[in-house]
Motif scaffolding. Structure first.
Motif, short mmCIF file in Angstrom:
data_model
loop_
_atom_site.label_atom_id
_atom_site.label_comp_id
_atom_site.label_asym_id
_atom_site.label_seq_id
_atom_site.Cartn_x
_atom_site.Cartn_y
_atom_site.Cartn_z
N ALA A 133 0.84 -1.35 0.11
CA ALA A 133 0.06 -0.02 -0.15
C ALA A 133 0.94 1.28 -0.11
N ARG A 134 1.90 1.25 0.76
CA ARG A 134 2.86 2.52 0.86
C ARG A 134 3.74 2.66 -0.47
N ALA A 135 4.18 1.51 -1.18
CA ALA A 135 4.65 1.68 -2.34
C ALA A 135 3.63 2.01 -3.50
N LEU A 136 2.46 1.83 -3.45
CA LEU A 136 1.66 2.34 -4.28
C LEU A 136 1.22 3.59 -4.23
N LEU A 137 1.12 4.20 -2.99
CA LEU A 137 0.73 5.38 -2.72
C LEU A 137 1.83 6.50 -3.03
N ALA A 138 3.15 5.85 -2.70
CA ALA A 138 4.35 6.65 -3.29
C ALA A 138 4.33 6.84 -4.85
N GLY A 139 3.78 5.88 -5.38
CA GLY A 139 3.76 5.75 -6.86
C GLY A 139 2.60 6.38 -7.52
N GLY A 140 1.80 7.11 -6.67
CA GLY A 140 0.78 8.09 -7.18
C GLY A 140 -0.78 7.30 -7.21
N ALA A 141 -0.82 6.16 -6.60
CA ALA A 141 -2.35 5.70 -6.35
C ALA A 141 -3.14 6.72 -5.45
N LEU A 142 -4.34 6.64 -5.72
CA LEU A 142 -5.37 7.60 -5.10
C LEU A 142 -5.92 7.20 -3.96
N VAL A 143 -5.55 7.93 -2.69
CA VAL A 143 -5.89 7.23 -1.48
C VAL A 143 -7.28 6.97 -1.25
N ASN A 144 -8.07 7.89 -1.95
CA ASN A 144 -9.63 7.92 -1.63
C ASN A 144 -10.26 7.25 -2.89
N ALA A 145 -9.74 6.38 -3.59
CA ALA A 145 -10.31 5.87 -4.79
C ALA A 145 -11.60 5.01 -4.54
N ASN A 150 -19.00 0.22 -5.59
CA ASN A 150 -20.00 0.34 -4.32
C ASN A 150 -19.50 1.69 -3.54
N ARG A 151 -18.76 2.64 -4.20
CA ARG A 151 -18.07 3.57 -3.61
C ARG A 151 -17.43 3.54 -2.33
N ASP A 152 -16.80 2.19 -2.01
CA ASP A 152 -16.12 1.95 -0.96
C ASP A 152 -14.54 2.40 -1.56
N THR A 153 -13.78 2.86 -0.43
CA THR A 153 -12.31 3.33 -0.54
C THR A 153 -11.63 2.14 0.10
N PRO A 154 -10.27 2.43 -0.20
CA PRO A 154 -9.10 1.47 0.41
C PRO A 154 -9.29 1.32 1.71
N LEU A 155 -9.64 2.61 2.38
CA LEU A 155 -9.76 2.61 3.91
C LEU A 155 -10.97 1.93 4.43
N SER A 156 -12.01 1.72 3.44
CA SER A 156 -13.23 0.95 3.93
C SER A 156 -12.72 -0.51 3.86
N TRP A 157 -12.03 -0.82 2.72
CA TRP A 157 -11.60 -2.42 2.66
C TRP A 157 -10.67 -2.73 3.67
N ALA A 158 -9.86 -1.90 4.31
CA ALA A 158 -8.96 -2.24 5.09
C ALA A 158 -9.73 -2.31 6.60
N GLU A 170 -9.67 9.60 3.81
CA GLU A 170 -10.94 10.05 4.41
C GLU A 170 -11.82 9.20 5.00
N ALA A 171 -11.98 9.31 6.22
CA ALA A 171 -12.72 8.26 7.02
C ALA A 171 -14.31 8.28 7.47
N ARG A 172 -14.60 9.39 6.57
CA ARG A 172 -16.02 9.90 6.59
C ARG A 172 -16.55 9.66 5.39
N VAL A 173 -15.96 9.22 4.31
CA VAL A 173 -16.57 8.85 3.15
C VAL A 173 -17.78 7.99 3.12
N LEU A 174 -18.94 8.00 2.67
CA LEU A 174 -20.11 6.88 2.58
C LEU A 174 -20.09 6.08 1.42
N GLN A 223 -22.58 3.38 4.44
CA GLN A 223 -21.52 2.97 5.24
C GLN A 223 -20.25 3.62 5.16
N SER A 224 -19.78 4.14 6.16
CA SER A 224 -18.36 4.49 6.27
C SER A 224 -17.29 3.61 6.92
N PRO A 225 -16.03 3.74 6.53
CA PRO A 225 -14.96 2.96 7.10
C PRO A 225 -15.33 2.39 8.53
#
Length: 229
Positions: free
Chosen positions: A130-142, A146-154, A172-176, A181-183
């Protein structure tokens, strides 16, 4: 014995033998990847649902990943599930992720369900990927379908390390999602089923700090979020 081996090998093309070798199916113990490519095996040939590069990432063989890319494997090619090789690497191995990114892999490529490689790294709790992807340009709130973010999956798995990395990169911890449902709600649902441990409690504490006050609705057993003042 030699005749039997020759007969078995003749049933498979060089390209089929290539992916079998990468997957460590030991039908042909004398085969090796570079030799098969040199003899004409197609590094971009789809076999079933997989391509050689995807298969190498599935078994976390970084040397094989780099060799295939050097020999012309298409870094952003899709397999039968509409996934790139990076989707598989994100679950398994940081080195494979870094090699793919170096060769131009798209860190935000969606699969057939609009899941990005970062979604899968978070779900599998591979925090270094995850860290390598984020450093390489991955969008953290993709967002996935279902409009779930990676944080929701984690969060739905209580993956403490991945939650920590994602929050460090501004998740963002409050994305629905589409179900509202939020993370934090995803994690509370896990805890409400009695499946939590100290790790999940620590995960909740991190999300609590990021999202505000939380409580579990009494009676219904369903998680309920209380908006921050």
């Amino acid at each position: 014995m030699w005749y039997i081996m020759q007969s078995i090998q003749s049933k498979y093309s060089l390209s089929e033998r290539l992916i079998r070798t990468i997957a460590a199916i030991r039908s042909f113990p004398r085969d090796n990847v570079e030799d098969l490519i040199g003899r004409g095996a197609d590094v971009n040939c789809l076999h079933g649902t997989l391509k050689p590069l995807h298969c190498a990432c599935m078994v976390a063989d970084a040397d094989c990943v780099e060799l295939l890319l050097q020999k012309g494997a298409e870094v952003n090619a899709l397999d039968g599930y509409k996934r790139t090789a990076l989707h598989y690497a994100a679950e398994k191995d940081e080195t494979c992720v870094e090699i793919l990114l170096e060769y131009g892999a798209d860190p935000n490529a969606p699969d057939g369900n609009e899941d990005t490689p970062l979604h899968w790294a978070a779900f599998k709790n591979n925090a270094e990927c995850a860290r390598a992807l984020l450093a390489g340009g991955a969008l953290v709130n993709a967002l996935d379908y279902n409009r779930d973010t990676p944080l929701s999956w984690a969060a739905m798995k209580g993956n403490l390390e991945s939650v920590s990395v994602l929050l460090d990169f501004g998740a963002e911890a409050r994305v629905l999602n589409l179900k509202g449902q939020s993370p934090v709600a995803r994690l509370l649902a896990l805890l409400a089923r009695g499946l939590g441990t100290e790790r999940e409690d620590s995960c909740l504490e991190l999300l609590h700090k990021a999202a505000g006050q939380l409580e579990v609705g009494r009676g219904s057993g369903l998680p309920r979020e209380v908006a921050r003042d």
